[in-house]
Write a protein that holds these residues in place. Structure first.
Motif, PDB file in Angstrom:
ATOM      1  N   ASN A 208       0.209  85.190  46.012  1.00 24.17           N
ATOM      2  CA  ASN A 208      -0.087  84.210  46.881  1.00 24.17           C
ATOM      3  C   ASN A 208       1.002  83.735  47.804  1.00 24.17           C
ATOM      4  O   ASN A 208       1.926  83.488  47.079  1.00 24.17           O
ATOM      5  N   GLY A 209       0.845  83.692  49.170  1.00 23.02           N
ATOM      6  CA  GLY A 209       1.934  83.338  50.042  1.00 23.02           C
ATOM      7  C   GLY A 209       2.854  84.075  50.325  1.00 23.02           C
ATOM      8  O   GLY A 209       3.929  83.850  50.847  1.00 23.02           O
ATOM      9  N   ALA A 210       2.993  85.549  49.760  1.00 22.03           N
ATOM     10  CA  ALA A 210       3.744  86.480  50.046  1.00 22.03           C
ATOM     11  C   ALA A 210       4.463  86.620  51.479  1.00 22.03           C
ATOM     12  O   ALA A 210       5.519  87.135  51.860  1.00 22.03           O
ATOM     13  N   ALA A 211       3.298  86.496  52.479  1.00 20.65           N
ATOM     14  CA  ALA A 211       3.461  86.731  53.849  1.00 20.65           C
ATOM     15  C   ALA A 211       4.521  85.506  54.674  1.00 20.65           C
ATOM     16  O   ALA A 211       4.801  85.526  55.571  1.00 20.65           O
ATOM     17  N   VAL A 212       4.645  84.336  53.902  1.00 20.20           N
ATOM     18  CA  VAL A 212       5.190  83.044  54.436  1.00 20.20           C
ATOM     19  C   VAL A 212       6.398  82.975  53.594  1.00 20.20           C
ATOM     20  O   VAL A 212       6.509  82.851  52.606  1.00 20.20           O
ATOM     21  N   PRO A 213       7.379  83.022  54.094  1.00 26.35           N
ATOM     22  CA  PRO A 213       8.827  82.898  53.781  1.00 26.35           C
ATOM     23  C   PRO A 213       8.845  81.517  53.024  1.00 26.35           C
ATOM     24  O   PRO A 213       8.313  80.425  53.504  1.00 26.35           O
ATOM     25  N   ASN A 214       9.616  81.578  51.915  1.00 25.30           N
ATOM     26  CA  ASN A 214       9.912  80.408  50.950  1.00 25.30           C
ATOM     27  C   ASN A 214       8.533  79.858  50.313  1.00 25.30           C
ATOM     28  O   ASN A 214       8.529  78.616  49.817  1.00 25.30           O
ATOM     29  N   ARG A 215       7.503  80.572  50.440  1.00 25.19           N
ATOM     30  CA  ARG A 215       6.201  80.012  49.969  1.00 25.19           C
ATOM     31  C   ARG A 215       5.925  80.446  48.537  1.00 25.19           C
ATOM     32  O   ARG A 215       5.230  79.998  47.713  1.00 25.19           O
ATOM     33  N   ALA A 216       6.456  81.716  48.259  1.00 22.38           N
ATOM     34  CA  ALA A 216       5.999  82.542  47.041  1.00 22.38           C
ATOM     35  C   ALA A 216       7.266  82.768  46.217  1.00 22.38           C
ATOM     36  O   ALA A 216       8.676  82.569  46.621  1.00 22.38           O
ATOM     37  N   VAL A 217       7.091  82.474  44.921  1.00 20.42           N
ATOM     38  CA  VAL A 217       8.198  82.806  43.941  1.00 20.42           C
ATOM     39  C   VAL A 217       8.452  84.004  43.453  1.00 20.42           C
ATOM     40  O   VAL A 217       7.238  84.573  43.202  1.00 20.42           O
ATOM     41  N   GLU A 218       9.399  84.788  43.523  1.00 27.29           N
ATOM     42  CA  GLU A 218       9.663  86.156  43.167  1.00 27.29           C
ATOM     43  C   GLU A 218       9.386  86.092  41.492  1.00 27.29           C
ATOM     44  O   GLU A 218       9.911  85.300  40.670  1.00 27.29           O
ATOM     45  N   THR A 219       8.594  86.903  41.455  1.00 31.94           N
ATOM     46  CA  THR A 219       7.985  87.286  39.871  1.00 31.94           C
ATOM     47  C   THR A 219       8.922  88.433  39.314  1.00 31.94           C
ATOM     48  O   THR A 219       8.767  88.670  38.011  1.00 31.94           O
ATOM     49  N   GLY A 220       9.421  89.314  39.916  1.00 31.06           N
ATOM     50  CA  GLY A 220      10.145  90.504  39.762  1.00 31.06           C
ATOM     51  C   GLY A 220       8.905  91.489  39.596  1.00 31.06           C
ATOM     52  O   GLY A 220       7.654  91.267  40.087  1.00 31.06           O
ATOM     53  N   VAL A 221       9.253  92.879  39.385  1.00 26.12           N
ATOM     54  CA  VAL A 221       8.047  94.077  39.335  1.00 26.12           C
ATOM     55  C   VAL A 221       7.763  93.810  37.869  1.00 26.12           C
ATOM     56  O   VAL A 221       8.137  94.127  36.706  1.00 26.12           O
ATOM     57  N   LEU A 222       6.183  93.577  37.936  1.00 27.57           N
ATOM     58  CA  LEU A 222       5.569  93.854  36.802  1.00 27.57           C
ATOM     59  C   LEU A 222       4.898  95.026  36.689  1.00 27.57           C
ATOM     60  O   LEU A 222       4.213  95.656  37.651  1.00 27.57           O
ATOM     61  N   SER A 223       4.703  95.190  35.300  1.00 31.91           N
ATOM     62  CA  SER A 223       4.144  96.674  35.047  1.00 31.91           C
ATOM     63  C   SER A 223       2.777  96.465  34.546  1.00 31.91           C
ATOM     64  O   SER A 223       2.263  95.470  34.333  1.00 31.91           O
ATOM     65  N   ARG A 224       2.030  97.642  34.611  1.00 27.52           N
ATOM     66  CA  ARG A 224       0.755  98.060  33.987  1.00 27.52           C
ATOM     67  C   ARG A 224      -0.393  96.806  34.518  1.00 27.52           C
ATOM     68  O   ARG A 224      -1.061  96.354  33.794  1.00 27.52           O
ATOM     69  N   CYS A 225      -0.174  96.705  35.665  1.00 22.10           N
ATOM     70  CA  CYS A 225      -0.889  95.664  36.449  1.00 22.10           C
ATOM     71  C   CYS A 225      -2.407  95.962  36.430  1.00 22.10           C
ATOM     72  O   CYS A 225      -3.332  95.005  36.362  1.00 22.10           O
ATOM     73  N   GLU A 226      -2.836  97.187  36.540  1.00 21.35           N
ATOM     74  CA  GLU A 226      -4.181  97.664  36.612  1.00 21.35           C
ATOM     75  C   GLU A 226      -4.832  97.323  35.167  1.00 21.35           C
ATOM     76  O   GLU A 226      -6.067  96.948  35.211  1.00 21.35           O
ATOM     77  N   LYS A 227      -4.172  97.659  34.208  1.00 15.22           N
ATOM     78  CA  LYS A 227      -4.689  97.323  32.827  1.00 15.22           C
ATOM     79  C   LYS A 227      -4.723  96.030  32.440  1.00 15.22           C
ATOM     80  O   LYS A 227      -5.568  95.400  31.886  1.00 15.22           O
ATOM     81  N   ARG A 228      -3.948  95.010  33.301  1.00 11.91           N
ATOM     82  CA  ARG A 228      -3.649  93.694  33.010  1.00 11.91           C
ATOM     83  C   ARG A 228      -4.981  92.888  33.749  1.00 11.91           C
ATOM     84  O   ARG A 228      -5.328  91.657  33.555  1.00 11.91           O
ATOM     85  N   GLY A 229      -5.769  93.734  34.510  1.00 15.13           N
ATOM     86  CA  GLY A 229      -6.897  93.301  35.258  1.00 15.13           C
ATOM     87  C   GLY A 229      -6.570  92.554  36.851  1.00 15.13           C
ATOM     88  O   GLY A 229      -7.426  92.147  37.503  1.00 15.13           O
ATOM     89  N   SER A 230      -5.304  92.700  37.057  1.00 13.09           N
ATOM     90  CA  SER A 230      -4.977  92.608  38.552  1.00 13.09           C
ATOM     91  C   SER A 230      -5.935  93.287  39.392  1.00 13.09           C
ATOM     92  O   SER A 230      -6.065  94.302  39.333  1.00 13.09           O
ATOM     93  N   ARG A 231      -6.414  92.587  40.586  1.00 10.93           N
ATOM     94  CA  ARG A 231      -7.193  93.113  41.767  1.00 10.93           C
ATOM     95  C   ARG A 231      -6.278  93.712  42.716  1.00 10.93           C
ATOM     96  O   ARG A 231      -6.631  94.463  43.483  1.00 10.93           O
ATOM     97  N   ASP A 232      -4.830  93.492  42.483  1.00 18.17           N
ATOM     98  CA  ASP A 232      -4.137  94.102  43.530  1.00 18.17           C
ATOM     99  C   ASP A 232      -2.974  94.725  43.048  1.00 18.17           C
ATOM    100  O   ASP A 232      -2.314  93.998  41.978  1.00 18.17           O
ATOM    101  N   TYR A 233      -2.419  95.920  43.132  1.00 19.77           N
ATOM    102  CA  TYR A 233      -1.569  96.893  42.226  1.00 19.77           C
ATOM    103  C   TYR A 233      -1.178  97.936  43.053  1.00 19.77           C
ATOM    104  O   TYR A 233      -1.819  98.478  44.019  1.00 19.77           O
ATOM    105  N   VAL A 234      -0.149  98.594  42.740  1.00 20.63           N
ATOM    106  CA  VAL A 234       0.538  99.918  43.285  1.00 20.63           C
ATOM    107  C   VAL A 234       0.373 100.854  42.082  1.00 20.63           C
ATOM    108  O   VAL A 234       0.987 100.744  41.237  1.00 20.63           O
ATOM    109  N   GLN A 235      -0.219 102.007  42.440  1.00 22.52           N
ATOM    110  CA  GLN A 235      -0.240 103.041  41.489  1.00 22.52           C
ATOM    111  C   GLN A 235       1.058 104.073  41.896  1.00 22.52           C
ATOM    112  O   GLN A 235       0.984 104.377  43.156  1.00 22.52           O
ATOM    113  N   ILE A 236       1.823 104.587  41.088  1.00 27.87           N
ATOM    114  CA  ILE A 236       2.795 105.459  41.394  1.00 27.87           C
ATOM    115  C   ILE A 236       2.447 106.664  40.307  1.00 27.87           C
ATOM    116  O   ILE A 236       2.369 106.453  39.143  1.00 27.87           O
TER     117      ILE A 236
END
Length: 308
Positions: A208-236
């Motif tokens: 949330n807030g990724a489109a607004v500068p300084n509004r979102a805190v960087e989390t780093g790249v998180l893995s296995r997001c689909e298995k964690r139940g995230s509704r937004d993720y990138v498959q490679i």
């Protein structure tokens, strides 16, 4: 170069299953041979990959084979196809189809689960003086069966600016590409028709807030997001065809990182795909550096089984 990659991958080996192709269709000669005259091309062989704008002519020799013109523009462009005229006898089962995307081996790009088929395929026959179509992405297919000798069609192809590119078919052997959902509930993907190395350059997915500068805190790249139940993720991942439901996934990532330093993915498959799944609740984007794998010494992080 591009057609050679298709042939080498074994993807243009036979007539395709499509709106105008029936399973079991005979094989066709796939070596493209076009004769240029000014900015026009006469389609003389059954399969043609067209990377250039211009006018394409086809006149049937009466064979009735199912053939195709595969059109591909730059990633930030759409394909605009105008049928200047079409004269194809419906009574002899003649048919010409415009497809928004590509079809290979009965599989579509973009896949139907990400871009429903409704409105993407337009079938034509009879006598038509003017008809125009524009793709949603950078790929289009004109597939045709014209049994009556002397029947044919003429199309004019233009590549126009696409302000919101979502599904990208990659031609260049290397490049930097960005997928963005623009806050919409839509899935986007990049597919190469060759084994590729994929490096994440920037990531902002599911935050949330990724489109607004300084509004979102960087989390780093998180893995296995689909298995964690995230509704937004990138498959490679990768596969031997265009159908993303058959995609072999190396990882699904999410999070926010403006300068990732994670290792690259080396996808040793006939096709490499990066697919961004978006719920519409967050403004998602990912920037990737993609290059064809040419070094046989590279250790793959994902290797697909060869299709027999």
């Amino acid at each position: 170069m591009f057609l050679a990659l298709l042939v080498a991958a074994g993807l243009l080996c036979c007539a395709q299953t499509s709106p105008v192709t029936k399973p079991g269709s005979q094989k066709v000669d796939l070596t493209p041979n076009i004769r240029a005259k000014r900015n026009s091309r006469i389609i003389e062989e059954c399969m043609l990959v067209g990377l250039e704008e211009g006018t394409y002519y086809y006149k049937s020799r009466g064979t009735g084979d199912v053939c195709g013109v595969y059109l591909l523009s730059q990633p930030d462009q759409a394909v605009h196809v105008s049928f200047d005229y079409l004269d194809v006898d419906c009574d002899t089962q003649g048919l010409v189809s415009f497809v928004d995307g590509w079809e290979l081996g009965g599989e579509l790009f973009p896949s139907e689960i990400d871009a429903p088929l409704e409105g993407r395929v337009h079938e034509l026959c009879g006598r038509i003086k003017k008809k125009a179509f524009t793709t949603s992405g950078n790929a289009a297919l004109i597939q045709y069966r014209v049994p009556s000798r002397g029947d044919g069609f003429r199309i004019t192809v233009r590549y126009i600016k696409n302000p919101t590119p979502c599904n990208i078919l990659v031609d260049d052997v290397s490049g930097v590409y960005t997928l963005r959902n623009h806050g919409q509930r839509t899935n986007c993907s990049i597919t190469t028709i060759f084994p590729a190395t994929v490096t994440i350059v920037q990531l902002a997915v599911g935050v949330n807030g990724a489109a607004v500068p300084n509004r979102a805190v960087e989390t780093g790249v998180l893995s296995r997001c689909e298995k964690r139940g995230s509704r937004d993720y990138v498959q490679i991942g990768g596969g031997q065809g265009l159908d993303v439901t058959k995609l072999e996934v190396e990882d699904s990532v999410c999070g926010m990182d403006s300068n990732p330093r994670m290792p690259a993915s080396h996808i040793l498959c006939g096709m490499t795909t990066v697919r961004m799944v978006s719920s519409g609740l967050t403004d998602n984007s990912i920037t990737l550096a993609i290059s064809q794998i040419t070094d046989l010494e590279v250790m793959p992080t994902l290797m697909c089984e060869l299709s027999l």
